[in-house]
Design an enzyme around this catalytic site. Structure first.
Site, PDB file in Angstrom:
ATOM      1  N   ASN A  98      -9.924   0.017   0.417  1.00 35.58           N
ATOM      2  CA  ASN A  98      -8.461   0.115   0.345  1.00 35.58           C
ATOM      3  C   ASN A  98      -7.993  -0.482  -0.986  1.00 35.58           C
ATOM      4  O   ASN A  98      -8.098  -1.679  -1.201  1.00 35.58           O
ATOM      5  CB  ASN A  98      -7.877  -0.659   1.537  1.00 35.58           C
ATOM      6  CG  ASN A  98      -6.360  -0.643   1.567  1.00 35.58           C
ATOM      7  OD1 ASN A  98      -5.709  -0.207   0.609  1.00 35.58           O
ATOM      8  ND2 ASN A  98      -5.791  -1.134   2.664  1.00 35.58           N
ATOM      9  N   CYS A 142       0.821  -1.226   0.000  1.00 32.85           N
ATOM     10  CA  CYS A 142       0.000   0.000   0.000  1.00 32.85           C
ATOM     11  C   CYS A 142       0.849   1.268   0.000  1.00 32.85           C
ATOM     12  O   CYS A 142       0.336   2.356  -0.235  1.00 32.85           O
ATOM     13  CB  CYS A 142      -0.942   0.008   1.195  1.00 32.85           C
ATOM     14  SG  CYS A 142      -2.048  -1.395   1.245  1.00 32.85           S
ATOM     15  N   HIS A 167      -3.351   7.313   3.130  1.00 28.91           N
ATOM     16  CA  HIS A 167      -3.737   6.017   2.583  1.00 28.91           C
ATOM     17  C   HIS A 167      -5.171   5.716   3.003  1.00 28.91           C
ATOM     18  O   HIS A 167      -5.507   5.837   4.187  1.00 28.91           O
ATOM     19  CB  HIS A 167      -2.768   4.947   3.110  1.00 28.91           C
ATOM     20  CG  HIS A 167      -3.141   3.575   2.670  1.00 28.91           C
ATOM     21  ND1 HIS A 167      -3.529   3.278   1.387  1.00 28.91           N
ATOM     22  CD2 HIS A 167      -3.194   2.400   3.358  1.00 28.91           C
ATOM     23  CE1 HIS A 167      -3.803   1.999   1.300  1.00 28.91           C
ATOM     24  NE2 HIS A 167      -3.616   1.438   2.474  1.00 28.91           N
TER      25      HIS A 167
HETATM   26  N1  COA Z   1     -18.197  -8.316  10.103  1.00 31.38           N
HETATM   27  C1  COA Z   1     -18.602  -8.601  11.346  1.00 31.38           C
HETATM   28  N2  COA Z   1     -17.751  -8.925  12.316  1.00 31.38           N
HETATM   29  C2  COA Z   1     -16.436  -8.937  12.031  1.00 31.38           C
HETATM   30  C3  COA Z   1     -15.953  -8.656  10.759  1.00 31.38           C
HETATM   31  C4  COA Z   1     -16.884  -8.333   9.769  1.00 31.38           C
HETATM   32  N3  COA Z   1     -16.540  -8.034   8.513  1.00 31.38           N
HETATM   33  N4  COA Z   1     -14.608  -8.758  10.763  1.00 31.38           N
HETATM   34  C5  COA Z   1     -14.245  -9.082  12.010  1.00 31.38           C
HETATM   35  N5  COA Z   1     -15.362  -9.228  12.769  1.00 31.38           N
HETATM   36  C6  COA Z   1     -15.434  -9.571  14.167  1.00 31.38           C
HETATM   37  C7  COA Z   1     -14.229 -10.322  14.638  1.00 31.38           C
HETATM   38  O1  COA Z   1     -14.374 -11.679  14.335  1.00 31.38           O
HETATM   39  C8  COA Z   1     -14.283 -10.043  16.121  1.00 31.38           C
HETATM   40  O2  COA Z   1     -15.187 -10.938  16.710  1.00 31.38           O
HETATM   41  P1  COA Z   1     -14.824 -11.669  18.091  1.00 31.38           P
HETATM   42  O3  COA Z   1     -14.654 -10.544  19.087  1.00 31.38           O
HETATM   43  O4  COA Z   1     -16.036 -12.501  18.319  1.00 31.38           O
HETATM   44  O5  COA Z   1     -13.578 -12.422  17.830  1.00 31.38           O
HETATM   45  C9  COA Z   1     -14.890  -8.659  16.223  1.00 31.38           C
HETATM   46  O6  COA Z   1     -15.483  -8.392  14.946  1.00 31.38           O
HETATM   47  C10 COA Z   1     -13.927  -7.562  16.547  1.00 31.38           C
HETATM   48  O7  COA Z   1     -12.777  -7.750  15.803  1.00 31.38           O
HETATM   49  P2  COA Z   1     -11.601  -6.733  15.913  1.00 31.38           P
HETATM   50  O8  COA Z   1     -10.440  -7.274  15.166  1.00 31.38           O
HETATM   51  O9  COA Z   1     -11.404  -6.279  17.325  1.00 31.38           O
HETATM   52  O10 COA Z   1     -12.208  -5.483  15.155  1.00 31.38           O
HETATM   53  P3  COA Z   1     -11.510  -4.112  14.933  1.00 31.38           P
HETATM   54  O11 COA Z   1     -12.268  -3.070  15.624  1.00 31.38           O
HETATM   55  O12 COA Z   1     -10.025  -4.162  15.151  1.00 31.38           O
HETATM   56  O13 COA Z   1     -11.733  -3.915  13.376  1.00 31.38           O
HETATM   57  C11 COA Z   1     -10.486  -4.134  11.346  1.00 31.38           C
HETATM   58  C12 COA Z   1     -11.178  -4.851  12.485  1.00 31.38           C
HETATM   59  C13 COA Z   1      -9.893  -5.146  10.399  1.00 31.38           C
HETATM   60  C14 COA Z   1     -11.517  -3.272  10.629  1.00 31.38           C
HETATM   61  C15 COA Z   1      -9.377  -3.214  11.939  1.00 31.38           C
HETATM   62  O14 COA Z   1      -8.557  -3.951  12.814  1.00 31.38           O
HETATM   63  C16 COA Z   1      -8.521  -2.604  10.888  1.00 31.38           C
HETATM   64  O15 COA Z   1      -8.981  -1.793  10.084  1.00 31.38           O
HETATM   65  N6  COA Z   1      -7.221  -2.920  10.872  1.00 31.38           N
HETATM   66  C17 COA Z   1      -6.320  -2.392   9.873  1.00 31.38           C
HETATM   67  C18 COA Z   1      -6.569  -3.058   8.570  1.00 31.38           C
HETATM   68  C19 COA Z   1      -5.892  -2.369   7.435  1.00 31.38           C
HETATM   69  O16 COA Z   1      -6.086  -1.206   7.245  1.00 31.38           O
HETATM   70  N7  COA Z   1      -5.103  -3.114   6.679  1.00 31.38           N
HETATM   71  C20 COA Z   1      -4.432  -2.626   5.537  1.00 31.38           C
HETATM   72  C21 COA Z   1      -3.300  -1.764   5.929  1.00 31.38           C
HETATM   73  S1  COA Z   1      -2.491  -1.227   4.529  1.00 31.38           S
END
Ligand code: COA
Length: 346
Positions: free
Chosen positions: A303, A133, A273
């Site tokens: 993204n 990215c 980004h």
């Molecule tokens: N729909 C519903 N629930 C979801 C889900 C979805 N699409 N994806 C994950 N969950 C669930 C998980 O399974 C978890 O459940 P659990 O508590 O029963 O295990 C719960 O939601 C919370 O997960 P968590 O990882 O704490 O959520 P979060 O608030 O961190 O959000 C992301 C998850 C991926 C959105 C976030 O971590 C993120 O944006 N990270 C960076 C990703 C990124 O930008 N990557 C590219 C970088 S270049």
């Protein structure tokens, strides 16, 4: 408030000492996104998720998905053609094509070579660059070196991705986040004109497994097992990636601002980004940026990795939001880990 004039002292000092540096301008930008729109509601039919969850955790409403017969090189070529048109140039003017991508059409030849053929840039050298990215800022910085060293006059820098091919559509943790698209910028030396003031790049290979695709390379070649174990899809530790993204983009921003002796208040547009609205908000808060300084379009595209800030830059330009002389801070972060920042005088 005195804005700095763009002189060699703003140029990357590592490069400036070795030759009489020229400045590097952005002649034009362009972009292309595929027609097909995939909404959060559409994804909720594939995995256990909801529009509400996706919007509240990421800010994303929909993303674009390329057609089956539309590859990364096609997206890249369309963005390149858009940039050529807007810059009043033809493919013959291009000396070098750099494509930043993690979803090349194939392992080799490079996507840049395929783009060269598609747009008919017969004189151009061509190569790919892989910084996930962060790829567009990496490519800008690399392209700038060729302009400043007077090796080339016109460099086409492209960020292009067909991420839909490496997304595990059964993994709700990742499939909601990404989209396909491409953005391009044409670099030239235009004396006494706008340009790239400075750029920085960083990496931390020790954290590579936070975001990676294990299969398909020399370590895990394609086998029946690798396919069965879903190793040809992107894998991510979302929470750790989130934290690293905020820290890296903030420190890259501070580095380029300090290099140009600028305060965040002197920047008219921050183009981060486009990964997650919450990451963007956290970066904005830490940098003490105002909401109206920050350009966001991730609700429409998700993204798009290397294409993300390139598409955003083109949209900001096309919408008339960027005025001549405005200062733009671009911030990127991605797998590698990699990160980067650039300041552009528009
Ligand atoms: N729909 C519903 N629930 C979801 C889900 C979805 N699409 N994806 C994950 N969950 C669930 C998980 O399974 C978890 O459940 P659990 O508590 O029963 O295990 C719960 O939601 C919370 O997960 P968590 O990882 O704490 O959520 P979060 O608030 O961190 O959000 C992301 C998850 C991926 C959105 C976030 O971590 C993120 O944006 N990270 C960076 C990703 C990124 O930008 N990557 C590219 C970088 S270049």
């Amino acid at each position: 408030m005195t804005l700095p004039t763009r002189k060699v002292e703003f140029v990357n000092p590592r490069a400036a000492h070795s030759f009489k540096a020229r400045t590097c301008s952005i002649r034009s930008v362009g972009s292309y996104v595929p027609e097909k729109v995939l909404t959060n509601h559409d994804i909720a039919k594939l995995v256990d998720t909801s529009d509400e969850w996706i919007q509240s955790r990421t800010g994303i409403r929909e993303r674009r998905v390329a057609a089956e017969n539309e590859f990364t090189s096609h997206l890249a070529a369309k963005a390149a053609q858009d940039a050529l048109e807007k810059g009043g140039l033809t493919a013959d003017d291009i000396d070098l094509i750099i494509v930043a991508t993690i979803t090349p059409d194939m392992m080799f030849p490079s996507t840049a070579c395929l783009v060269q053929q598609l747009i008919g840039a017969k004189r151009a050298a061509a190569f790919d660059l892989e910084a996930a990215c962060s790829g567009f800022v990496y490519a800008l910085e690399v392209g700038q070196q060729f302009i400043m060293s007077q090796t080339y006059n016109t460099v086409m820098v492209i960020g292009a991705e067909k991420l839909s091919t490496i997304i595990d559509w059964e993994d709700r943790n990742t499939c909601v986040l990404f989209g396909d698209g491409a953005g391009a910028a044409i670099l030239q030396n235009v004396p006494d004109s706008h340009g790239l003031l400075t750029a920085t790049m960083g990496a931390d290979g020790g954290k590579g497994e936070l975001l990676y695709m294990p299969g398909g390379g020399s370590k895990v070649p394609t086998t029946e097992d690798s396919v069965r174990n879903r190793l040809h899809f992107l894998h991510m530790d979302g929470r750790e990636t989130f934290k690293n993204a905020v820290n890296a983009m903030c420190s890259a921003a501070r580095e380029v601002l300090a290099r140009c002796e600028l305060e965040i208040t002197q920047i008219q547009h921050i183009i981060p980004h486009q990964a997650n609205q919450r990451i963007i908000n956290a970066v904005g808060d830490r940098l003490k940026a105002k909401e109206d300084q920050v350009f966001v379009n991730l609700e429409k595209y998700g993204n798009t990795s290397a294409a993300s800030v390139a598409i955003a830059l083109d949209e900001a330009a096309t919408s008339g939001r960027l005025q001549r002389g405005d200062l733009i801070l671009i911030l990127v972060f991605g797998a590698g880990l990699t990160w980067g920042a650039a300041i552009i005088e528009w």
